[in-house]
Design a protein around this motif. Structure first.
Motif, PDB file in Angstrom:
ATOM      1  N   THR A   1      35.904  40.719  45.689  1.00 20.33           N
ATOM      2  CA  THR A   1      36.033  40.593  47.139  1.00 20.33           C
ATOM      3  C   THR A   1      34.667  40.566  47.801  1.00 20.33           C
ATOM      4  N   ASN A   2      33.795  41.475  47.409  1.00 16.33           N
ATOM      5  CA  ASN A   2      32.472  41.534  48.032  1.00 16.33           C
ATOM      6  C   ASN A   2      31.600  40.342  47.650  1.00 16.33           C
ATOM      7  N   ALA A   3      31.809  39.780  46.472  1.00 17.75           N
ATOM      8  CA  ALA A   3      31.082  38.564  46.101  1.00 17.75           C
ATOM      9  C   ALA A   3      31.454  37.420  47.047  1.00 17.75           C
ATOM     10  N   VAL A   4      32.735  37.309  47.365  1.00 17.54           N
ATOM     11  CA  VAL A   4      33.195  36.276  48.293  1.00 17.54           C
ATOM     12  C   VAL A   4      32.695  36.563  49.708  1.00 17.54           C
TER      13      VAL A   4
ATOM     14  N   LEU B   1      37.451  33.117  41.249  1.00 13.06           N
ATOM     15  CA  LEU B   1      36.517  34.039  40.600  1.00 13.06           C
ATOM     16  C   LEU B   1      37.255  35.117  39.818  1.00 13.06           C
ATOM     17  N   TYR B   2      38.272  35.691  40.422  1.00 18.87           N
ATOM     18  CA  TYR B   2      39.017  36.828  39.865  1.00 18.87           C
ATOM     19  C   TYR B   2      39.555  36.518  38.476  1.00 18.87           C
ATOM     20  N   VAL B   3      40.148  35.336  38.343  1.00 17.71           N
ATOM     21  CA  VAL B   3      40.782  34.969  37.081  1.00 17.71           C
ATOM     22  C   VAL B   3      39.754  34.870  35.954  1.00 17.71           C
ATOM     23  N   THR B   4      38.565  34.374  36.267  1.00 12.27           N
ATOM     24  CA  THR B   4      37.542  34.194  35.227  1.00 12.27           C
ATOM     25  C   THR B   4      36.954  35.514  34.743  1.00 12.27           C
ATOM     26  N   GLN B   5      37.141  36.576  35.510  1.00 11.25           N
ATOM     27  CA  GLN B   5      36.544  37.866  35.167  1.00 11.25           C
ATOM     28  C   GLN B   5      37.496  38.785  34.394  1.00 11.25           C
TER      29      GLN B   5
END
Length: 243
Positions: free
Chosen positions: A73-76, A125-129
């Motif tokens: 979330t903070n990356a976005v 992003l979330y899915v890749t992590q």
């Protein structure tokens, strides 16, 4: 040795040895911190029902993903020149589907028009992590799922996160074939607290909602279960406060 199916779910605390089952999240009653275990039992004086399927929320219920979600979330937020949020703010927003959560974080308005685009960036992003390290089981969860599956309980998952994330989480834990339904917000007509996703799973499994139980960590999970006409169980170790 566990008895044979039909199956039901029993939860117990190692410290108190108190048995609780069929607690409705819609009544805002959450189980105190329990390690989940499973057994297949007949109905007892405690009113333990028999369930043909156990359906699960994902974040905060099956896996501990708060750090991953907050970091993503903070990356976005940083990428879009928006102020970062605290862990407390992230947890407060977890009751909403991702689109509404970002609207809430940006302006306090879940309908903020910036929400959809920010949510798309987050999901990508979330899915890749996702890995066993970033979305670990809660203690005892792996054993519980194995016991349920081995003894004939059918399993499904419904989350307000995107479907690709749900399937990625189940895949890293080797549950692709164990969970017959793996649905996210974008796979169903409406996110929780709507009951539409749970009813969709019941239709997929060919089961009546009354023969299923839904387990989650939020009041919206309980509302969805109640609306579908199924039992709901609340856990206290997720993103939401016990009260």
């Amino acid at each position: 040795m566990l008895p044979s199916s039909p199956c039901s779910l029993r939860l117990w605390s190692w410290r108190r040895q108190r048995y609780l089952l069929g607690v409705a999240l819609a009544t805002a009653q959450f189980v105190a911190t329990f390690e989940l275990r499973a057994s297949v039992t007949a109905a007892t004086g405690l009113g333990v029902p028999r369930y043909r399927a156990v359906l699960w929320d994902v974040d905060g219920t099956l896996v501990a993903s708060t750090n991953l979600g907050l970091q993503g979330t903070n990356a976005v937020m940083r990428k879009n020149n928006l102020p970062e949020i605290s862990k407390a703010q992230y947890l407060e927003g977890c009751k909403y589907p991702t689109i509404e959560r970002f609207g809430f974080h940006v302006s306090g308005n879940t309908g903020d028009p910036r929400g959809p685009a920010l949510a798309d960036e987050f999901d990508a992003l979330y899915v890749t992590q996702v890995s066993e390290d970033t979305v670990p089981y809660y203690e005892g969860m792996g054993e519980l799922l194995r016991d349920l599956h081995t003894n004939g309980c059918r399993l499904g998952a419904l989350s307000n996160a995107c479907g690709a994330y749900v399937r990625a989480v189940l895949a890293v834990h080797g549950l692709q074939s164990t969970f017959e339904a793996q649905l996210g917000f974008d796979d169903v007509p409406h996110g929780k607290p709507s009951s539409s996703g749970l009813l969709q799973i019941c239709n997929t499994l060919g089961l009546d909602a009354s023969s299923c139980v839904y387990i989650g960590d939020a009041a919206t999970d309980g509302q969805a279960a109640a609306g579908a006409g199924m039992h709901g169980i609340g856990v206290s170790w997720g993103a939401n406060p016990r009260e």
